[in-house]
Scaffold this motif. Structure first.
Motif, PDB file in Angstrom:
ATOM      1  N   ILE B  92       0.832  -1.196   0.000  1.00  0.00           N
ATOM      2  CA  ILE B  92       0.000   0.000   0.000  1.00  0.00           C
ATOM      3  C   ILE B  92       0.872   1.252   0.000  1.00  0.00           C
ATOM      4  O   ILE B  92       0.549   2.248  -0.666  1.00  0.00           O
ATOM      5  N   ALA B  93       2.013   1.197   0.722  1.00  0.00           N
ATOM      6  CA  ALA B  93       2.915   2.358   0.717  1.00  0.00           C
ATOM      7  C   ALA B  93       3.402   2.634  -0.693  1.00  0.00           C
ATOM      8  O   ALA B  93       3.422   3.786  -1.147  1.00  0.00           O
ATOM      9  N   ILE B  94       3.778   1.569  -1.419  1.00  0.00           N
ATOM     10  CA  ILE B  94       4.245   1.752  -2.798  1.00  0.00           C
ATOM     11  C   ILE B  94       3.110   2.272  -3.676  1.00  0.00           C
ATOM     12  O   ILE B  94       3.315   3.150  -4.535  1.00  0.00           O
ATOM     13  N   ALA B  95       1.873   1.771  -3.447  1.00  0.00           N
ATOM     14  CA  ALA B  95       0.737   2.236  -4.246  1.00  0.00           C
ATOM     15  C   ALA B  95       0.479   3.722  -4.006  1.00  0.00           C
ATOM     16  O   ALA B  95       0.204   4.479  -4.952  1.00  0.00           O
ATOM     17  N   ILE B  96       0.593   4.179  -2.742  1.00  0.00           N
ATOM     18  CA  ILE B  96       0.368   5.596  -2.445  1.00  0.00           C
ATOM     19  C   ILE B  96       1.409   6.459  -3.155  1.00  0.00           C
ATOM     20  O   ILE B  96       1.095   7.498  -3.749  1.00  0.00           O
ATOM     21  N   ARG B  97       2.676   6.005  -3.131  1.00  0.00           N
ATOM     22  CA  ARG B  97       3.724   6.778  -3.813  1.00  0.00           C
ATOM     23  C   ARG B  97       3.493   6.820  -5.317  1.00  0.00           C
ATOM     24  O   ARG B  97       3.701   7.847  -5.967  1.00  0.00           O
TER      25      ARG B  97
END
Lengths: 180, 115
Positions: B92-97
């Motif tokens: 999810i962190a990568i998706a937000i970035r």
């Protein structure tokens, strides 16, 4: 037959919630449907005599739900649906091949409710060698004695994975050093 | 076939997650599909270890042994659940970035290699 019927009913509920989560257009509704899947899973763990798992699953589900809502709530929620027939056809062929082999493999398993239990039988019979002691490790909770004693290195590896994931999240999300 | 119905339903749940990963274009939907696969595999392990008419694997006071379900899959799944949460958080962190960079969750739009 009774417990099997209850478990099958809850599993059907999980499948319905999962299909809703995958197919619904609004992203926030999709995330809430995933929460329903997780909570039913926690209930199933309780029915399958795994109270530790039920507690952990509930906590993990709430945390995952909060993070997913954080990711989706302020963002564009449109569904980018697939129009290509080719992708769906290839996926369906792959899924059919998977189902064919999976059904053949399931036939080899012990029937539901009649496990082989070689390791666990060892634990509660031969492992019970010491007098006046409930088990080899002296722990009342056998799941806890497995993860902290017999598989202690496994738990250490789990802590390493968690630490690495936190480092990864920090490295991806940090503000310092980001080029504008 | 009567003794295998929970396994088959668990397999269908797995396939729902697999379908989401292969067909959907939204990054969040793909992450949700991976989460569903995670749930179905955890459940499958516990289902294989279940024994009819037995209690949970915790000994009460003064008790030496009683009919209990297999504790080994439960210990393995306890580890797998927590690792699943960590992996979901990272994804999810990568998706937000990616959303900050490209302004969309559509994976067909996220193909330009820049910076």
């Amino acid at each position: 037959m009774g417990i099997e019927l209850v478990i099958s009913g809850l599993l059907v509920l999980m499948i319905i919630a999962a299909i809703v989560a995958v197919e619904i257009k609004d992203l926030l509704s999709s995330v809430v449907a995933v929460g329903a899947v997780g909570v039913v899973l926690s209930l199933l763990f309780l029915l399958l005599q795994a109270p530790d798992l039920a507690i952990v699953q509930l906590v993990v589900e709430i945390l995952a739900l909060i993070i997913l809502v954080r990711a989706t709530v302020t963002r564009d929620g449109t569904d980018y649906s697939t129009k290509e027939i080719f992708v769906k056809t290839v996926t369906m062929i792959g899924v059919l091949i998977f189902i064919f082999y999976a059904f053949r493999a399931i036939k080899e398993l012990p029937r539901f409710g009649e496990p082989k239990m070689k390791v666990a039988s060892y634990y509660v019979t031969e492992g019970n060698g010491i007098k006046n002691n409930i088990s080899e490790t002296g722990a009342a909770n056998i799941v806890a004695s497995i993860i902290l004693d017999y598989r202690g290195y496994d738990t250490l590896g789990e802590a390493t994975v968690l630490f690495t994931a936190v480092l990864g999240v920090l490295a991806v999300m940090r503000k310092v050093g980001r080029k504008k | 076939m009567a003794g295998y119905i929970p396994y088959i339903l668990c397999l269908i749940l797995f396939l729902v997650g697999l379908y989401a990963i292969l067909v959907k274009k939204n990054l969040i939907k793909i992450i949700i599909g991976l989460g569903i696969i995670d749930y179905s595999l955890n459940l499958f392990f516990v289902l294989v270890g279940y024994k009819k008419g037995s209690g949970f694997p915790i000994l009460t006071k003064g008790e030496t042994v009683h009919p209990m379900v297999d504790p080994l899959p439960q210990a393995l799944v306890l580890t797998a659940i927590v690792i699943g949460l960590a992996v979901t958080m990272l994804m999810i962190a990568i998706a937000i970035r990616l959303y900050e960079k490209y302004g969309t969750f559509d994976i067909t739009q996220i193909r330009k290699l820049k910076g």
